[in-house]
Design an enzyme around this catalytic site. Structure first.
Site, short mmCIF file in Angstrom:
data_model
loop_
_atom_site.label_atom_id
_atom_site.label_comp_id
_atom_site.label_asym_id
_atom_site.label_seq_id
_atom_site.Cartn_x
_atom_site.Cartn_y
_atom_site.Cartn_z
CE LYS A 134 -4.43 34.33 -42.91
NZ LYS A 134 -4.40 34.23 -41.43
CG HIS A 135 -8.59 32.89 -45.80
ND1 HIS A 135 -7.62 31.98 -45.45
CD2 HIS A 135 -8.88 33.58 -44.66
CE1 HIS A 135 -7.34 32.10 -44.16
NE2 HIS A 135 -8.09 33.06 -43.65
CG HIS A 144 -13.78 32.28 -38.70
ND1 HIS A 144 -12.94 31.85 -37.70
CD2 HIS A 144 -13.18 33.39 -39.21
CE1 HIS A 144 -11.90 32.66 -37.60
NE2 HIS A 144 -12.02 33.60 -38.52
CD GLN A 174 -16.68 32.96 -35.25
OE1 GLN A 174 -15.51 32.72 -35.02
NE2 GLN A 174 -17.12 34.20 -35.42
CG PHE A 205 -15.37 39.21 -40.29
CD1 PHE A 205 -14.22 38.45 -40.30
CD2 PHE A 205 -16.57 38.56 -40.00
CE1 PHE A 205 -14.23 37.09 -40.02
CE2 PHE A 205 -16.61 37.20 -39.71
CZ PHE A 205 -15.43 36.46 -39.73
CG HIS A 212 -8.96 39.20 -42.20
ND1 HIS A 212 -7.59 39.37 -42.08
CD2 HIS A 212 -9.22 37.93 -41.77
CE1 HIS A 212 -7.06 38.26 -41.60
NE2 HIS A 212 -8.03 37.38 -41.40
CD GLU A 213 -12.14 35.28 -42.94
OE1 GLU A 213 -11.99 34.20 -43.56
OE2 GLU A 213 -11.54 35.54 -41.88
#
Length: 226
Positions: free
Chosen positions: A118-119, A61, A34, A111, A114-115
């Site tokens: 989730k991923h 990102h 990004q 951050f 979360h990444e």
């Protein structure tokens, strides 16, 4: 009354289904970078990390497992939470290349948590936590988006450029067709926000995207300063 045998079969099916939910296969990654100037130039604005203002460069990102159908797995393994200790040797690089711009200001841990959760947990059959973040850093070095754009005369100067010229410059620089995501600035202008490139399931090599996300940009896009 159900037999013990039928109950055992149901139990085995449930266990197998649970295993499948944890170790989901996927077809490719989206590697998403990004532009910080576009993240910040919105009504929501942004907050610089506690480590200071990031460089005027594209930041990572995420590295997101996807299916060829266009859908994607998420939150695949709650038993494998983010552990900062596993990336201690990568922290300074992540703060530079994978910075947070969310408010309130943070050091990146929230951050990255979360990444990963989730991923990243959906790719753990191929990449453990350290390998996942190391792969993202390596891919960013391979795909220097800002260099690709500036080499084609496309500068982060607040001017407008055609969508086709932006895509062409990135394809010329990286060798692969990007997907461009736009957002809208506080004045309602469409601006260059995120660039998606596709990566094989090993997380190491770029590939042509099997499918692109939905959404579109205008034909003329602002490349804001940062």
């Amino acid at each position: 009354m159900e037999s013990k045998g039928s109950n055992l079969i149901k139990l085995l099916l449930l266990v197998n289904f649970s295993v499948l939910c944890v170790a989901q296969d996927f077809d490719f990654f989206y590697f998403v970078q990004q532009w910080p100037g576009s993240y910040c130039d919105t009504d929501k604005s942004c907050c610089y990390p506690t480590t200071g203002k990031p460089d005027a460069d594209f930041g990572i990102h995420g590295l997101w497992p996807n299916y060829n159908t266009g859908s994607y797995p998420s939150n695949c393994d709650s038993s494998n939470p983010f552990k900062q200790s596993q990336i201690s040797d990568l922290t300074s690089s992540l703060q530079r290349e994978w910075p947070t711009l969310a408010c309130p200001s943070g050091n990146g841990i929230q951050f990255w948590t979360h990444e990963w959760e989730k991923h990243g947990t959906c790719s753990e059959s191929n990449l453990n936590q350290h390998a996942y973040f190391a792969a993202g850093l390596s891919l960013k070095q391979k795909a220097n988006l800002l260099q690709s754009l500036t080499s084609a005369g496309i500068q982060p100067d607040g001017q407008f450029y055609s969508l086709s010229s932006i895509k062409g410059a990135i394809k010329d620089g990286t060798g692969f067709t990007p997907y461009i995501e736009c957002n809208v600035d506080s004045s309602g202008n469409s601006q260059l926000y995120q660039v998606y490139l596709c990566v094989d399931t090993s997380g190491s090599d770029f590939i042509e995207c099997p499918v692109f996300p939905h959404g579109k940009c205008g034909s003329s896009i602002e490349f804001p300063t940062f």
